[in-house]
Write a protein that holds these residues in place. Structure first.
Motif, PDB file in Angstrom:
ATOM      1  N   GLY A  87       0.382   3.700   2.320  1.00 35.83           N
ATOM      2  CA  GLY A  87       0.589   2.272   2.108  1.00 35.83           C
ATOM      3  C   GLY A  87       0.334   1.857   0.670  1.00 35.83           C
ATOM      4  O   GLY A  87       1.083   1.040   0.106  1.00 35.83           O
ATOM      5  N   LEU A  88      -0.710   2.420   0.059  1.00 37.73           N
ATOM      6  CA  LEU A  88      -1.003   2.085  -1.340  1.00 37.73           C
ATOM      7  C   LEU A  88       0.118   2.546  -2.266  1.00 37.73           C
ATOM      8  O   LEU A  88       0.479   1.847  -3.223  1.00 37.73           O
ATOM      9  CB  LEU A  88      -2.332   2.732  -1.752  1.00 37.73           C
ATOM     10  CG  LEU A  88      -3.600   2.123  -1.147  1.00 37.73           C
ATOM     11  CD1 LEU A  88      -4.822   2.950  -1.522  1.00 37.73           C
ATOM     12  CD2 LEU A  88      -3.779   0.676  -1.612  1.00 37.73           C
ATOM     13  N   LYS A  89       0.673   3.711  -1.998  1.00 37.22           N
ATOM     14  CA  LYS A  89       1.764   4.214  -2.837  1.00 37.22           C
ATOM     15  C   LYS A  89       3.007   3.336  -2.733  1.00 37.22           C
ATOM     16  O   LYS A  89       3.805   3.258  -3.672  1.00 37.22           O
ATOM     17  CB  LYS A  89       2.110   5.654  -2.440  1.00 37.22           C
ATOM     18  CG  LYS A  89       1.066   6.675  -2.848  1.00 37.22           C
ATOM     19  CD  LYS A  89       1.629   8.090  -2.830  1.00 37.22           C
ATOM     20  CE  LYS A  89       2.145   8.473  -1.463  1.00 37.22           C
ATOM     21  NZ  LYS A  89       2.657   9.878  -1.450  1.00 37.22           N
ATOM     22  N   ARG A  90       3.157   2.671  -1.587  1.00 32.52           N
ATOM     23  CA  ARG A  90       4.353   1.843  -1.386  1.00 32.52           C
ATOM     24  C   ARG A  90       4.157   0.391  -1.812  1.00 32.52           C
ATOM     25  O   ARG A  90       5.095  -0.401  -1.720  1.00 32.52           O
ATOM     26  CB  ARG A  90       4.770   1.898   0.087  1.00 32.52           C
ATOM     27  CG  ARG A  90       5.300   3.268   0.497  1.00 32.52           C
ATOM     28  CD  ARG A  90       5.778   3.287   1.927  1.00 32.52           C
ATOM     29  NE  ARG A  90       6.392   4.558   2.269  1.00 32.52           N
ATOM     30  CZ  ARG A  90       6.878   4.863   3.477  1.00 32.52           C
ATOM     31  NH1 ARG A  90       6.822   3.964   4.448  1.00 32.52           N
ATOM     32  NH2 ARG A  90       7.418   6.042   3.706  1.00 32.52           N
ATOM     33  N   LEU A  91       2.960   0.046  -2.260  1.00 29.95           N
ATOM     34  CA  LEU A  91       2.710  -1.334  -2.673  1.00 29.95           C
ATOM     35  C   LEU A  91       3.647  -1.802  -3.787  1.00 29.95           C
ATOM     36  O   LEU A  91       4.127  -2.944  -3.749  1.00 29.95           O
ATOM     37  CB  LEU A  91       1.250  -1.493  -3.109  1.00 29.95           C
ATOM     38  CG  LEU A  91       0.232  -1.781  -2.005  1.00 29.95           C
ATOM     39  CD1 LEU A  91      -1.165  -1.896  -2.590  1.00 29.95           C
ATOM     40  CD2 LEU A  91       0.597  -3.056  -1.251  1.00 29.95           C
ATOM     41  N   GLN A  93       6.628  -1.231  -4.210  1.00 31.56           N
ATOM     42  CA  GLN A  93       7.951  -1.522  -3.656  1.00 31.56           C
ATOM     43  C   GLN A  93       7.927  -2.687  -2.670  1.00 31.56           C
ATOM     44  O   GLN A  93       8.952  -3.033  -2.092  1.00 31.56           O
ATOM     45  CB  GLN A  93       8.493  -0.283  -2.937  1.00 31.56           C
ATOM     46  CG  GLN A  93       8.492   0.986  -3.783  1.00 31.56           C
ATOM     47  CD  GLN A  93       8.786   2.222  -2.951  1.00 31.56           C
ATOM     48  OE1 GLN A  93       9.283   2.129  -1.842  1.00 31.56           O
ATOM     49  NE2 GLN A  93       8.463   3.391  -3.499  1.00 31.56           N
ATOM     50  N   LEU A  94       6.735  -3.289  -2.495  1.00 31.05           N
ATOM     51  CA  LEU A  94       6.593  -4.302  -1.457  1.00 31.05           C
ATOM     52  C   LEU A  94       7.472  -5.515  -1.725  1.00 31.05           C
ATOM     53  O   LEU A  94       8.095  -6.058  -0.807  1.00 31.05           O
ATOM     54  CB  LEU A  94       5.123  -4.727  -1.355  1.00 31.05           C
ATOM     55  CG  LEU A  94       4.771  -5.675  -0.206  1.00 31.05           C
ATOM     56  CD1 LEU A  94       5.096  -5.028   1.131  1.00 31.05           C
ATOM     57  CD2 LEU A  94       3.290  -6.049  -0.261  1.00 31.05           C
ATOM     58  N   ARG A  95       7.536  -5.943  -2.998  1.00 31.49           N
ATOM     59  CA  ARG A  95       8.339  -7.132  -3.308  1.00 31.49           C
ATOM     60  C   ARG A  95       9.810  -6.893  -2.990  1.00 31.49           C
ATOM     61  O   ARG A  95      10.498  -7.779  -2.473  1.00 31.49           O
ATOM     62  CB  ARG A  95       8.164  -7.498  -4.780  1.00 31.49           C
ATOM     63  CG  ARG A  95       8.960  -8.720  -5.197  1.00 31.49           C
ATOM     64  CD  ARG A  95       8.667  -9.115  -6.627  1.00 31.49           C
ATOM     65  NE  ARG A  95       7.277  -9.529  -6.791  1.00 31.49           N
ATOM     66  CZ  ARG A  95       6.766  -9.944  -7.947  1.00 31.49           C
ATOM     67  NH1 ARG A  95       7.527  -9.985  -9.032  1.00 31.49           N
ATOM     68  NH2 ARG A  95       5.505 -10.304  -8.023  1.00 31.49           N
ATOM     69  N   TRP A 152      10.259  -6.975   0.832  1.00 36.69           N
ATOM     70  CA  TRP A 152       9.729  -8.149   1.525  1.00 36.69           C
ATOM     71  C   TRP A 152      10.873  -9.001   2.070  1.00 36.69           C
ATOM     72  O   TRP A 152      11.896  -9.124   1.418  1.00 36.69           O
ATOM     73  CB  TRP A 152       8.874  -8.968   0.555  1.00 36.69           C
ATOM     74  CG  TRP A 152       8.063 -10.017   1.237  1.00 36.69           C
ATOM     75  CD1 TRP A 152       8.390 -11.330   1.405  1.00 36.69           C
ATOM     76  CD2 TRP A 152       6.800  -9.837   1.860  1.00 36.69           C
ATOM     77  NE1 TRP A 152       7.412 -11.990   2.080  1.00 36.69           N
ATOM     78  CE2 TRP A 152       6.414 -11.092   2.380  1.00 36.69           C
ATOM     79  CE3 TRP A 152       5.958  -8.744   2.037  1.00 36.69           C
ATOM     80  CZ2 TRP A 152       5.217 -11.277   3.060  1.00 36.69           C
ATOM     81  CZ3 TRP A 152       4.770  -8.934   2.704  1.00 36.69           C
ATOM     82  CH2 TRP A 152       4.414 -10.184   3.204  1.00 36.69           C
TER      83      TRP A 152
END
Length: 589
Positions: A309-313, A315-317, A320
């Motif tokens: 999850g941290l590695k994908r943060l 790309q979150l925007r 979203w």
């Protein structure tokens, strides 16, 4: 076409694998349900005692107990469940008392399968998530005993399961007023099993899941979800509040349960800040590891999922908003974890109702979690299987099991060894092998302790028939452990506990030496019709009271709650020194 056919075949093989694992898990949970050594909360016998005493009154309320200040320790649903399952004492055995817990657990597992089937349109992820959930240590330890977390897990999860299903089928739809009223009643039943205080994480998780998974979020939608969830929470508290209406002694309920059991969790002699940021087992830091601790042998998969999850943060925007099912599962897991950072008393057990969400998140991201996070599970499972094999072998060498009873756990251990080797050898097998190895550890454990629930671990019919009526002194090394003699020596006896082990040491004045075994037994035999005595050490083969006493019966037991220094690195490989003990049923000569 050939590649497509290969993919379909691979999916079918994978689904068959997880279905087979689910059947293995079902066996591990059902086998030995009546056993003395089912992993459980140490307080299980406290609640069995209260349920039995209440059933003996012939009334639903008030709850009854012979234990001082230990009566209204839980809401009545848990005790009523036992009273009905045990037919008000007519069929009072641990299998009957534990069966409702197992049924609740099967319902939760089935809901996990169906929800992920709706989300992914495949059975594989649902079966996988159910297997992961059943491989968690918290599920194995607290999912099938009588003192269980399964009922509240089911009732608190039900609205979230329904929301997952609805969002997968009709993304724009939301639960209506009728659904909120019904789920409010369900949440109330969950509170009636555990505590009114759990409405905070249960309602908050449901509210956040509704808001976070909303397809067209607006202030109007937030207000509607808040209002409906609030009504559900009030209705749930009203269901719990019926306890005060129905109980003829509501003041005792307030004093013992509300103040004693719940308010005490927010007070601490050290102070909230000191305890919260200490390095103790009740600190915030330890609570942040609650999901990993509950996962048991799958411990390292939780930080592996968090790292993903941290590695994908970053790309979150771009991604979203989150997909509805991701939003629901994250809200479910995060709320339960955060809420239980605040009480002064913290425990990984408090977040067990969110473990279905953790299992589903793991299943959905199974292939994305790096293989390295699965390898510790394989290695630790190997150590556990080796120790189980050693314990089974020692039991056989002591004459406590037959060749068949030795062969079955050793066969499971051998199978587990092959699975672990395969998982370490080929990366494509590592993930499935980790779950399979965990379940094989549970199966091997069940089979290794099974002989102790046979004739060698119970008193014979002749000894039970010869047991005199009257006061029987029985050892009590932990909370209400004397209650187990209701099952070992049936017949309406009056069991009076005497403290052993750490409890005896705690009650002894500083500097006062312990009495000798012979002196203590002489005193007990002089004041009781019979005495149950556990051998002091492995070298003691006969009770020290002979010839002043007579042996009516003998059985073997597995000890727990060891004193400091009893289990050490130098004797860990010799469980006959710290695990196996004789127990005698004695009367004066």
């Amino acid at each position: 076409m050939r590649m497509q056919a290969s993919g379909i075949s691979s999916d079918k093989n994978s689904m068959a694998f997880w279905l087979a694992l689910l059947l293995l898990a079902a066996f591990a949970y059902v086998f030995g349900l009546d056993g003395q050594y089912v992993p459980s909360n140490g307080d299980e016998m406290v609640y069995v005692h209260i349920a039995r005493e209440t059933a003996a009154t012939g009334q639903w309320l008030p709850l009854a107990s012979e234990l001082v200040d230990t009566r209204n320790t839980k809401p009545p649903m848990l005790f009523w469940q036992a009273m009905v399952a045990g037919n008000w004492g007519e069929h009072w055995n641990m299998a009957a008392l534990r069966t409702p817990s197992l049924l609740y657990l099967l319902l939760v597992s089935g809901a996990i399968v169906l929800c992920l089937r709706a989300v992914t349109q495949r059975w594989r992820e649902g079966l996988m998530a159910a297997c992961i959930f059943l491989a968690f240590l918290s599920t194995f330890r607290y999912g099938r005993p009588y003192l269980t977390s399964a009922p509240e897990t089911f009732w608190f999860s039900l609205p979230l399961f329904a929301l997952l299903w609805q969002r997968a089928r009709l993304p724009a739809a939301s639960p209506g007023w009728l659904a909120h009223l019904l789920f409010g009643l369900g949440l109330g039943l969950g509170l009636a099993y555990k505590s009114f205080a759990l409405i905070a994480p249960a309602a908050a998780a449901w509210w956040l899941a509704l808001v976070a998974s909303e397809s067209h979020l607006s202030w109007r939608a937030i207000w509607q979800h808040t209002l409906k969830t609030g009504v559900s929470a009030v209705l749930a508290l009203a269901v719990f509040g019926l306890w005060f209406v129905l109980d003829p002694d509501p003041q005792a309920v307030w004093r013992e349960f509300i103040v004693g059991e719940n308010a005490a969790k927010f007070s601490d002699a050290r102070g909230w800040w000191q305890e919260a940021f200490s390095l103790s087992g009740s600190s915030i830091w330890s609570q942040l590891l609650a999901y990993a601790v509950n996962a048991g042998l799958l411990f390292f998969l939780i930080p592996g999922l968090a790292w993903l999850g941290l590695k994908r943060l970053p790309q979150l925007r771009k991604n979203w908003p989150l997909s509805p099912h991701q939003a629901i599962l994250l809200a479910w897991a995060l709320v339960w974890l955060l809420v239980f950072l605040f009480p002064s008393q913290r425990s990984a057990r408090y977040v067990i109702p969110a473990m279905p969400a953790v299992a589903m998140l793991l299943a959905l991201h199974w292939r994305d979690i790096a293989r390295a996070w699965f390898l510790p599970t394989l290695l630790i499972s190997g150590v556990a299987l080796l120790m189980i094999a050693r314990i089974a072998w020692i039991g056989y060498s002591l004459g406590l099991s037959s060749t068949l009873e030795l062969g079955l756990p050793l066969l499971v251990v051998a199978t587990g060894s092959v699975v672990i080797a395969a998982g370490l050898w080929r990366s494509i097998w590592s993930r499935g092998a980790a779950v399979l190895a965990s379940l094989l550890v549970y199966a091997a454990f069940n089979l290794s302790v099974a002989p102790m629930d046979g004739p060698v671990g119970r008193y014979g019919a002749q000894a039970i028939a010869a047991t005199p009526q009257g006061k029987i002194a029985v050892p009590n090394g932990f909370n209400s452990q004397f209650e187990r003699f209701q099952f070992l020596l049936p017949g309406g006896h009056q069991f009076l506990p005497y403290e052993t082990g750490a409890r005896a040491m705690a009650r002894r004045a500083p500097g006062v030496p312990p009495p000798t075994a012979a002196d203590e037994m002489q005193q007990l035999l002089a004041t009781h019709a019979a005495v149950v005595w556990i051998q002091s050490d492995s070298a003691q083969t006969m009770p020290p009271c002979l010839p002043a006493c007579r042996v009516l019966g003998e059985r073997w037991l597995l000890t727990s709650r060891h004193l400091p220094g009893e289990v050490r690195l130098d004797n860990l490989w010799y469980p006959q020194q710290w695990l196996y003990r004789r127990e005698w049923l004695l009367v004066p000569s």
